[in-house]
Design a protein around this motif. Structure first.
Motif, PDB file in Angstrom:
ATOM      1  N   ASN A   1     -49.006  -3.546 -44.902  1.00 18.56           N
ATOM      2  CA  ASN A   1     -47.730  -4.080 -44.427  1.00 18.56           C
ATOM      3  C   ASN A   1     -47.064  -4.944 -45.483  1.00 18.56           C
ATOM      4  OD1 ASN A   1     -46.767  -3.679 -41.522  1.00 18.56           O
ATOM      5  ND2 ASN A   1     -48.979  -3.862 -41.281  1.00 18.56           N
TER       6      ASN A   1
ATOM      7  N   LEU B   1     -43.577  -4.181 -47.313  1.00 19.28           N
ATOM      8  CA  LEU B   1     -42.569  -5.229 -47.206  1.00 19.28           C
ATOM      9  C   LEU B   1     -42.034  -5.627 -48.573  1.00 19.28           C
ATOM     10  CD1 LEU B   1     -41.443  -7.225 -45.013  1.00 19.28           C
ATOM     11  CD2 LEU B   1     -43.280  -8.728 -45.689  1.00 19.28           C
TER      12      LEU B   1
ATOM     13  N   THR C   1     -40.043 -11.891 -42.594  1.00 22.10           N
ATOM     14  CA  THR C   1     -41.252 -11.165 -42.179  1.00 22.10           C
ATOM     15  C   THR C   1     -42.416 -11.506 -43.097  1.00 22.10           C
ATOM     16  OG1 THR C   1     -39.875  -9.379 -41.333  1.00 22.10           O
ATOM     17  CG2 THR C   1     -42.190  -8.878 -41.689  1.00 22.10           C
TER      18      THR C   1
ATOM     19  N   SER D   1     -49.085  -7.615 -36.642  1.00 16.92           N
ATOM     20  CA  SER D   1     -48.176  -7.018 -37.627  1.00 16.92           C
ATOM     21  C   SER D   1     -46.812  -6.738 -37.016  1.00 16.92           C
ATOM     22  CB  SER D   1     -48.762  -5.723 -38.179  1.00 16.92           C
ATOM     23  OG  SER D   1     -49.926  -5.975 -38.898  1.00 16.92           O
TER      24      SER D   1
ATOM     25  N   SER E   1     -44.887  -9.897 -36.476  1.00 14.86           N
ATOM     26  CA  SER E   1     -44.317 -10.414 -37.723  1.00 14.86           C
ATOM     27  C   SER E   1     -43.018  -9.695 -38.053  1.00 14.86           C
ATOM     28  CB  SER E   1     -45.310 -10.233 -38.869  1.00 14.86           C
ATOM     29  OG  SER E   1     -46.489 -10.940 -38.635  1.00 14.86           O
ATOM     30  N   TRP E   2     -43.026  -8.368 -37.915  1.00 18.14           N
ATOM     31  CA  TRP E   2     -41.825  -7.585 -38.198  1.00 18.14           C
ATOM     32  C   TRP E   2     -40.697  -7.916 -37.214  1.00 18.14           C
ATOM     33  CZ3 TRP E   2     -40.558  -4.655 -42.276  1.00 18.14           C
ATOM     34  CH2 TRP E   2     -41.568  -4.290 -43.151  1.00 18.14           C
TER      35      TRP E   2
ATOM     36  N   CYS F   1     -37.109  -9.590 -38.272  1.00 18.53           N
ATOM     37  CA  CYS F   1     -35.872  -8.840 -38.035  1.00 18.53           C
ATOM     38  C   CYS F   1     -34.933  -9.576 -37.081  1.00 18.53           C
ATOM     39  CB  CYS F   1     -36.195  -7.444 -37.518  1.00 18.53           C
ATOM     40  SG  CYS F   1     -36.970  -6.390 -38.754  1.00 18.53           S
TER      41      CYS F   1
END
Length: 159
Positions: free
Chosen positions: A7, A11, A52, A87, A90-91, A95
């Protein structure tokens, strides 16, 4: 651990691509401007990827904390479902905070034309082009920055 590292790698690729690709296109074309819609997209992706990354790094620190302090219970505590949820969280956090900042800036009116004389677009450069009072947007940015910068750093230091 590998899920978090993949990830983070994905990222970082998107984070650098959000700025580097338009910059290279401007160098090739000889222009040093960016359209307003291009600026909005670049600002959103840059803010989303940066936010993120902050959250993901703190979650990675928690993962290593559990692995070191509870090595025998690690597979139970940090199973695949929990790692995917962390995960995804976090995204989603990155966002949503980027969307809040970008939309709060877009609601304000710009002075003059919609061409920004930069090859990268950052939120502070756009705030300088706004004719009306930006104190509400600056307060939103301050609150989000306090939540996304010192809080993950504190969690990293504690872990």
């Amino acid at each position: 651990m590998y899920l978090f590292l993949s990830n983070l790698s994905f990222l970082d690729i998107w984070y650098t691509s959000s700025t580097l690709t338009p910059m290279l296109a401007n160098f090739v074309s000889g222009e040093n401007t960016i359209s307003f819609s291009g600026c909005v997209a670049q600002m959103y992706f840059s803010l989303a990827m940066g936010s993120t990354e902050c959250v993901l790094l703190s979650m990675m620190a928690y993962d290593r904390y559990v692995a070191i302090c509870n090595p025998l219970r690690y597979p139970i505590i940090m199973n695949k479902r929990v790692c995917v949820q962390i995960s995804a969280g976090s995204w989603v956090t990155g966002c949503i905070t980027a969307l809040v900042e970008t939309v709060s800036v877009l609601q304000l009116s710009l002075c003059g034309n919609r061409i920004i004389n930069h090859f990268t677009c950052e939120i502070l450069a756009v705030l300088r082009l706004i004719c009306v009072d930006t104190s509400k947007v600056q307060l939103i940015m301050l609150v989000i920055s306090v939540l996304l910068l010192p809080m993950p750093m504190l969690l990293i230091c504690i872990s």
